[in-house]
Enzyme design. Structure first.
Site, mmCIF file in Angstrom:
data_model
loop_
_atom_site.group_PDB
_atom_site.id
_atom_site.type_symbol
_atom_site.label_atom_id
_atom_site.label_comp_id
_atom_site.label_asym_id
_atom_site.label_seq_id
_atom_site.Cartn_x
_atom_site.Cartn_y
_atom_site.Cartn_z
ATOM 1 N N ALA A 193 0.818 -1.210 0.000
ATOM 2 C CA ALA A 193 0.000 0.000 0.000
ATOM 3 C C ALA A 193 0.854 1.263 0.000
ATOM 4 C CB ALA A 193 -0.937 -0.012 1.202
ATOM 5 N N LYS A 212 8.778 0.783 9.502
ATOM 6 C CA LYS A 212 8.833 1.234 10.892
ATOM 7 C C LYS A 212 8.863 0.023 11.818
ATOM 8 C CE LYS A 212 6.163 5.379 9.752
ATOM 9 N NZ LYS A 212 4.906 6.140 9.933
ATOM 10 N N GLY A 228 6.210 9.807 9.241
ATOM 11 C CA GLY A 228 5.270 10.822 9.696
ATOM 12 C C GLY A 228 3.834 10.399 9.473
ATOM 13 N N LYS A 241 4.759 4.230 18.202
ATOM 14 C CA LYS A 241 3.374 4.694 18.002
ATOM 15 C C LYS A 241 2.483 3.554 17.525
ATOM 16 C CE LYS A 241 3.392 4.892 13.277
ATOM 17 N NZ LYS A 241 2.358 4.596 12.276
ATOM 18 N N THR A 287 -2.229 7.438 14.037
ATOM 19 C CA THR A 287 -2.309 5.976 14.096
ATOM 20 C C THR A 287 -3.215 5.498 15.219
ATOM 21 O OG1 THR A 287 -0.014 5.991 13.327
ATOM 22 C CG2 THR A 287 -0.889 3.896 14.052
#
Length: 326
Positions: free
Chosen positions: A10, A103, A131, A186, A243
């Site tokens: 994606a 990440k 970000g 996160k 998120t």
């Protein structure tokens, strides 16, 4: 500029679409059958349906062809695929500047992505794009601001200037550790927030989780050498808020389904996408213990994912902690 986007998930697909407005883009995927489908349909129906490829996007299953003549590579593999893809990049284009977008912390080693990059590539000209950004919104051209982070300030500034444009705003930064810690932890906190929302604990609880989660990110990051101010920006607070609250968040979805009592294996099959907060929770919790850092929310998420406690018990244990100073 000619850009080779390596990985047609994606996020890789969304970046290929976004950058094709100003650059020529090769989008590489390993699966030749999927590449044929994308080339014929001019979209990635598996990951980003109804997001048409601009004419400047060419898809290929030939990695060497994707890299030929490229000025920049964007490594868009999940973290688990970063190391093997870098090894191929080192063989085929060892001096090509590149960015990565994954990440988390590498399973087993606990390394952040830039540490994996250093092990494989040595002193390469490289950086990370990170970000608050959902792939679907970027592909649709909705306004988005992200950060391009590299220890080489000149490279960060030059790439930010080159890639910035349209509705994609890019800021330059040099704090790799802070940016990657923000991006990794996160996702863990998004699972926690999903559990909170799934259990119907209310908006007060959600706000508390996000706020105390930011404190955990900051403690962890500073212990690894990050700058505190990074966590107040896009790669920290911005990515955390998105998120934890956005309905497009895979990690938040994991938490919602855990709150329903579903097994993690079933959740992974249902999602069909990588939720990087799952392996990250275990690695962050382990590293935090080694470093003596207090991260109760992260530890609770890891315990739920490992099946040691139920989501509701995890919340009860967090609420039963002794009061302390903020």
């Amino acid at each position: 500029m000619r850009i080779a986007v390596l990985g047609a998930g994606a996020w890789g697909t969304a970046l290929a679409i976004a950058f094709a407005g100003r650059h020529t883009v090769s989008l590489w995927a390993r699966d030749a059958m999927r590449v044929d489908e994308m080339a014929r349909q001019r979209e990635n129906r598996r990951y980003l349906p109804a997001c048409a490829f601009p004419d400047a996007v060419q898809v290929t299953a030939d990695l060497r062809a994707a890299l030929a003549g490229a000025d920049l590579a964007i490594v868009a593999a999940p973290l688990a695929g970063l190391r093997p893809l870098l090894q191929q990049l080192k063989t085929l284009a060892p001096v090509l500047p590149f960015l990565w977008v994954c990440k988390g912390l590498e399973a087993g080693s606990g390394l952040l992505p830039h540490q994996v990059v250093a092990e494989v590539m040595g002193k390469a000209v490289c950086g990370v794009l990170t970000g608050p950004s959902f792939a679907l919104e970027v592909a649709r051209g909705l306004p988005t601001a992200i950060t391009l982070v590299a220890t080489d300030a000149a490279f960060a500034e030059a790439m930010a200037q080159s890639l910035h444009g349209g509705n994609l705003r890019i800021y330059a930064n040099q704090d790799l550790i802070g940016a990657e810690v923000g991006g990794a932890v996160k996702n863990v906190l998004a699972i926690a927030t999903g559990i909170c929302d799934g259990l119907g604990l209310g908006l007060n609880a959600r706000a508390a989780l996000i706020t105390r989660g930011l404190a955990e990110i900051t403690r962890f990051g500073e212990a690894l050498g990050a700058r505190r101010e990074t966590f107040m920006g896009l790669a920290g607070m911005g990515d955390l808020i998105l998120t934890c609250t956005g309905d497009l968040s895979r990690n938040r979805r994991v938490g919602l389904l855990l709150a329903e009592g579903k097994a993690l294996e079933d959740i992974s099959r249902e999602l069909g996408h990588v939720a990087e907060g799952v392996p990250a929770a275990r690695e962050v919790a382990r590293r935090a213990t080694e470093l003596g850092i207090d991260m109760p929310i992260t530890r609770a998420v890891a315990a739920v994912l490992d099946g040691c406690i139920t989501p509701r018990v995890a919340v009860e244990q967090l609420m039963a902690r002794d009061p302390t100073h903020e």
